[in-house]
Design a protein around this motif. Structure first.
Motif, short mmCIF file in Angstrom:
data_model
loop_
_atom_site.label_atom_id
_atom_site.label_comp_id
_atom_site.label_asym_id
_atom_site.label_seq_id
_atom_site.Cartn_x
_atom_site.Cartn_y
_atom_site.Cartn_z
N PHE A 103 0.84 -1.21 0.00
CA PHE A 103 0.00 0.00 0.00
C PHE A 103 0.87 1.26 0.00
O PHE A 103 0.64 2.19 -0.77
N MET A 104 1.90 1.29 0.86
CA MET A 104 2.77 2.46 0.93
C MET A 104 3.57 2.64 -0.37
O MET A 104 3.87 3.76 -0.76
N PHE A 105 3.89 1.53 -1.02
CA PHE A 105 4.55 1.63 -2.32
C PHE A 105 3.59 2.28 -3.33
O PHE A 105 4.01 3.05 -4.20
N GLY A 106 2.31 1.98 -3.20
CA GLY A 106 1.31 2.61 -4.06
C GLY A 106 1.25 4.12 -3.86
O GLY A 106 1.07 4.88 -4.81
N ILE A 107 1.41 4.58 -2.61
CA ILE A 107 1.45 6.02 -2.33
C ILE A 107 2.62 6.65 -3.09
O ILE A 107 2.50 7.73 -3.70
N LEU A 108 3.76 5.97 -3.07
CA LEU A 108 4.95 6.45 -3.79
C LEU A 108 4.68 6.55 -5.29
O LEU A 108 4.95 7.57 -5.92
N VAL A 109 4.12 5.47 -5.85
CA VAL A 109 3.82 5.44 -7.29
C VAL A 109 2.82 6.54 -7.65
O VAL A 109 2.98 7.24 -8.65
N GLY A 110 1.82 6.71 -6.80
CA GLY A 110 0.80 7.73 -7.07
C GLY A 110 1.37 9.13 -7.09
O GLY A 110 0.99 9.96 -7.93
N GLY A 111 2.30 9.41 -6.16
CA GLY A 111 2.93 10.72 -6.14
C GLY A 111 3.69 11.01 -7.42
O GLY A 111 3.62 12.12 -7.96
N VAL A 112 4.40 10.00 -7.92
CA VAL A 112 5.19 10.17 -9.15
C VAL A 112 4.28 10.30 -10.37
O VAL A 112 4.40 11.23 -11.18
N VAL A 113 3.32 9.36 -10.51
CA VAL A 113 2.46 9.32 -11.69
C VAL A 113 1.57 10.57 -11.76
O VAL A 113 1.51 11.25 -12.79
N PHE A 114 0.88 10.88 -10.67
CA PHE A 114 -0.04 12.01 -10.69
C PHE A 114 0.69 13.34 -10.65
O PHE A 114 0.16 14.35 -11.12
N GLY A 115 1.91 13.35 -10.10
CA GLY A 115 2.72 14.56 -10.19
C GLY A 115 3.03 14.90 -11.63
O GLY A 115 2.94 16.07 -12.05
N SER A 116 3.37 13.87 -12.42
CA SER A 116 3.65 14.09 -13.85
C SER A 116 2.38 14.49 -14.60
O SER A 116 2.41 15.38 -15.45
N LEU A 117 1.26 13.83 -14.28
CA LEU A 117 -0.01 14.17 -14.94
C LEU A 117 -0.43 15.60 -14.62
O LEU A 117 -0.95 16.31 -15.48
N ALA A 118 -0.18 16.02 -13.37
CA ALA A 118 -0.55 17.38 -12.97
C ALA A 118 0.28 18.43 -13.71
O ALA A 118 -0.21 19.51 -14.02
N ASP A 119 1.53 18.11 -13.99
CA ASP A 119 2.38 19.04 -14.74
C ASP A 119 1.96 19.12 -16.21
O ASP A 119 2.12 20.14 -16.86
N LYS A 120 1.38 18.02 -16.71
CA LYS A 120 1.04 17.95 -18.13
C LYS A 120 -0.39 18.40 -18.41
O LYS A 120 -0.66 19.08 -19.42
N TYR A 121 -1.33 18.03 -17.54
CA TYR A 121 -2.75 18.28 -17.83
C TYR A 121 -3.42 19.24 -16.84
O TYR A 121 -4.63 19.47 -16.93
N GLY A 122 -2.67 19.78 -15.91
CA GLY A 122 -3.27 20.68 -14.93
C GLY A 122 -3.49 19.99 -13.61
O GLY A 122 -3.33 18.77 -13.48
N ARG A 123 -3.88 20.78 -12.60
CA ARG A 123 -4.06 20.22 -11.25
C ARG A 123 -5.43 19.58 -11.06
O ARG A 123 -5.55 18.54 -10.41
N ARG A 124 -6.47 20.18 -11.63
CA ARG A 124 -7.83 19.71 -11.36
C ARG A 124 -8.17 18.37 -12.02
O ARG A 124 -8.69 17.47 -11.32
N PRO A 125 -7.91 18.15 -13.34
CA PRO A 125 -8.30 16.86 -13.94
C PRO A 125 -7.67 15.64 -13.24
O PRO A 125 -8.40 14.69 -12.92
N PRO A 126 -6.34 15.62 -12.96
CA PRO A 126 -5.79 14.46 -12.25
C PRO A 126 -6.37 14.31 -10.85
O PRO A 126 -6.53 13.18 -10.37
N LEU A 127 -6.69 15.42 -10.20
CA LEU A 127 -7.28 15.36 -8.86
C LEU A 127 -8.63 14.66 -8.90
O LEU A 127 -8.92 13.77 -8.08
N VAL A 128 -9.46 15.03 -9.86
CA VAL A 128 -10.79 14.41 -10.00
C VAL A 128 -10.66 12.93 -10.35
O VAL A 128 -11.37 12.07 -9.80
N ILE A 129 -9.74 12.61 -11.25
CA ILE A 129 -9.52 11.20 -11.65
C ILE A 129 -9.06 10.39 -10.44
O ILE A 129 -9.51 9.25 -10.21
#
Length: 527
Positions: free
Chosen positions: A128-154
């Motif tokens: 589970f904690m490894f998933g937190i790490l992966v989520g930070g990396v993946v959604f951090g990249s998505l937030a830089d590319k597509y904005g803050r709100r769309p990845p947050l809602v997803i």
């Protein structure tokens, strides 16, 4: 009153005093070197407060999902059911009878995670904690590319679906996979919401709000004990903690896109629209926003070539002073990940009533977080982090010298340790943001956060080492923060210093300070 916005009295000042209000605002803007984006929406006003009021509750499910293993997979007493004459972990024992006086059902009792399979509960939390790490990396990249709100809602949608799914499935490994996906989504909500809040709050209030952002997590940890007390079936508890995310589907309509992201991605019209909405809510003038932002965009375009070079993770280790500061800071993030989550789970293993233990320790986190605000202002980041790590280290080491039968004293000492970590965690967030230079700030904090996740991944196994030796978990949870406190002595104080911008600034920051102190000492010695 927040700079860049008006107090209720100022909103209704007589006309002949309007010039005074405008002059004070202009003076405040100059003091904080606000860019046109921050000037347009103000440093803090009703718009900022409303956005934070909507976003901050995200931290409730963050705490619930990260801490729920305390009640989903606790240690329970059991005996061999197939042959009561056998030892409960004898090879001939094929089924077990569980003590359900405290918990009606748990993942331990449902899937017989005992004896040779006992470590699977800890493994599930590590995954589970490894998933937190992966989520930070993946959604951090998505937030830089597509904005803050769309990845947050997803992320909220994934958190809802997988969290509820984990409550109804019938297989342990499917449960682990769904919890991993819940963790990826939870990590995504953490990184995108924090970035959004920090991008809209003005620099005068950023320090305060970076700590206030943690308080819903403390409240989530506290309310978890209440949910678990009334919902003794693990499936009911998992469902209740997950279904709360339904409310956050409203973020699609309620949460605005970050005007800074819109501006930097080239959507000037979108940025102007959001800024005008913010300005109206904050009772600020909107007449010049479009012109100011368009001029700022042209200025940025002219300077783009000069600022084209971006730092990378190797720059954190390329020069000696920067390398040392990065290693010391990353180790302190590891301390926070290991000790905060480890001590919280250790309290679940301690004797006494588990619901009372968790509730009391969680309740004490809140004053610790609030104390962090005062201490960082009064004593700076360095002394605050040394104090909090030392507090955790000493209190946890003391448990090793207390009889295991004194469960109340053990829980009290562990709770003091948790208070220390509730001070350390917000401190390292701000400390790292001020220590790393602008060109590598994001990658620096991202790297440090990743190291913290490794600490939280091994925390369940350390917390469970009490089965090997009673004193082993508190000794590890005590010594590691003390080593972290020692490392902080080699870091420079950042309070009151301008943020380092370039890699050269980052390398010299602290080095020159130390050299100056040394020279002053030599000079004083001459007299």
């Amino acid at each position: 009153m927040p700079a860049g916005s008006f107090s209720p009295k100022e909103q209704h000042v007589p006309h002949h005093l309007a010039w005074y209000v405008a002059a004070k605002k202009e003076e405040s803007d100059r003091k904080w070197s606000l860019d046109p984006i921050q000037r347009a929406m103000g440093q803090l006003g009703w718009w900022h407060i409303l956005v934070c009021a909507v976003v901050f509750p995200l931290k409730f499910p963050v705490a619930w999902h990260q801490m729920s293993i305390i009640f989903l997979g606790p240690s329970v007493n059991y005996t061999c059911a197939s042959d009561p004459s056998l030892d409960r972990c004898d090879a001939g024992c094929t089924s077990w009878t569980y003590d359900n006086s405290t918990f009606a059902t748990t993942i331990t009792t449902e899937w017989d995670l005992v004896c040779g399979n006992a470590n699977l509960v800890k493994l599930s939390q590590t995954i589970f904690m490894f998933g937190i790490l992966v989520g930070g990396v993946v959604f951090g990249s998505l937030a830089d590319k597509y904005g803050r709100r769309p990845p947050l809602v997803i992320a909220v949608i994934i958190q809802l679906v997988t969290g509820v799914g984990a409550a109804v499935i019938g297989s342990f490994w499917v449960f682990v996979v769904l919890r991993f996906l819940t963790a990826v989504a939870t990590g995504g909500t953490m990184v995108t919401s924090f970035v959004l809040v920090m991008e809209i709050i003005g620099p005068k209030w950023r320090e305060l709000f970076s700590v206030l952002y943690q308080i819903p997590f403390n409240l989530g940890h506290l309310t978890l004990a209440g949910f678990a007390y009334f919902l003794r079936e693990w499936r009911q508890l998992q469902f209740a903690l997950s279904i709360f995310s339904v409310l956050m589907l409203s973020y699609y309509w309620l949460v605005p896109e970050s005007p800074r992201y819109l501006f930097t991605s080239g959507n000037v019209d979108g940025a102007v629209t959001v800024l005008e909405q913010a300005a109206k809510r904050n009772n600020l003038p909107t007449d010049t926003i479009r012109n100011d932002i368009e001029q700022y965009a042209k200025e940025k375009t002219r300077n783009a070539s000069a600022n084209a070079s971006k730092g990378n993770v190797l720059d954190l280790f390329r020069t000696p002073n920067m390398r040392a500061k990065t290693l010391y800071m990353c180790f302190n993030w590891f301390v926070c990940g290991l000790a905060f989550f480890g001590v919280a789970q250790y309290i679940g293993h301690a004797g006494g009533d588990i619901y009372t233990n968790v509730a009391i320790s969680a309740a004490l986190e809140l004053p610790g977080t609030l104390l962090c605000i005062y201490m960082m202002k009064a004593y700076g980041r360095k002394k605050t982090l040394i104090f909090s790590n030392t507090l955790t280290g000493i209190s946890m080491l003391a448990i090793a010298f207390v009889p295991s039968s004194a469960s109340a004293l053990n829980v009290a000492l562990a709770s003091v340790g948790l208070i220390g970590m509730s001070i350390s965690f917000p401190t390292v967030y701000l400390y790292a943001g001020e220590l790393f230079p602008t060109v590598v700030r994001n990658v620096g904090i991202g790297t440090a956060s990743m190291i913290a996740r490794f600490g939280s991944m091994i925390a369940p196994f350390v917390a469970g080492m009490g089965s090997i030796a009673y004193w082993l978990p508190p000794c590890i949870f005590g010594l590691v923060p003390l080593v972290g406190a020692f490392c902080v002595f080699f870091l420079p104080e950042t309070q009151g210093h301008p943020l380092p911008e370039t890699l050269e600034d980052g390398e010299n920051f602290g080095k020159r300070h130390t050299a100056a102190n040394g020279a002053a000492g030599v000079e004083n010695g001459k007299h």
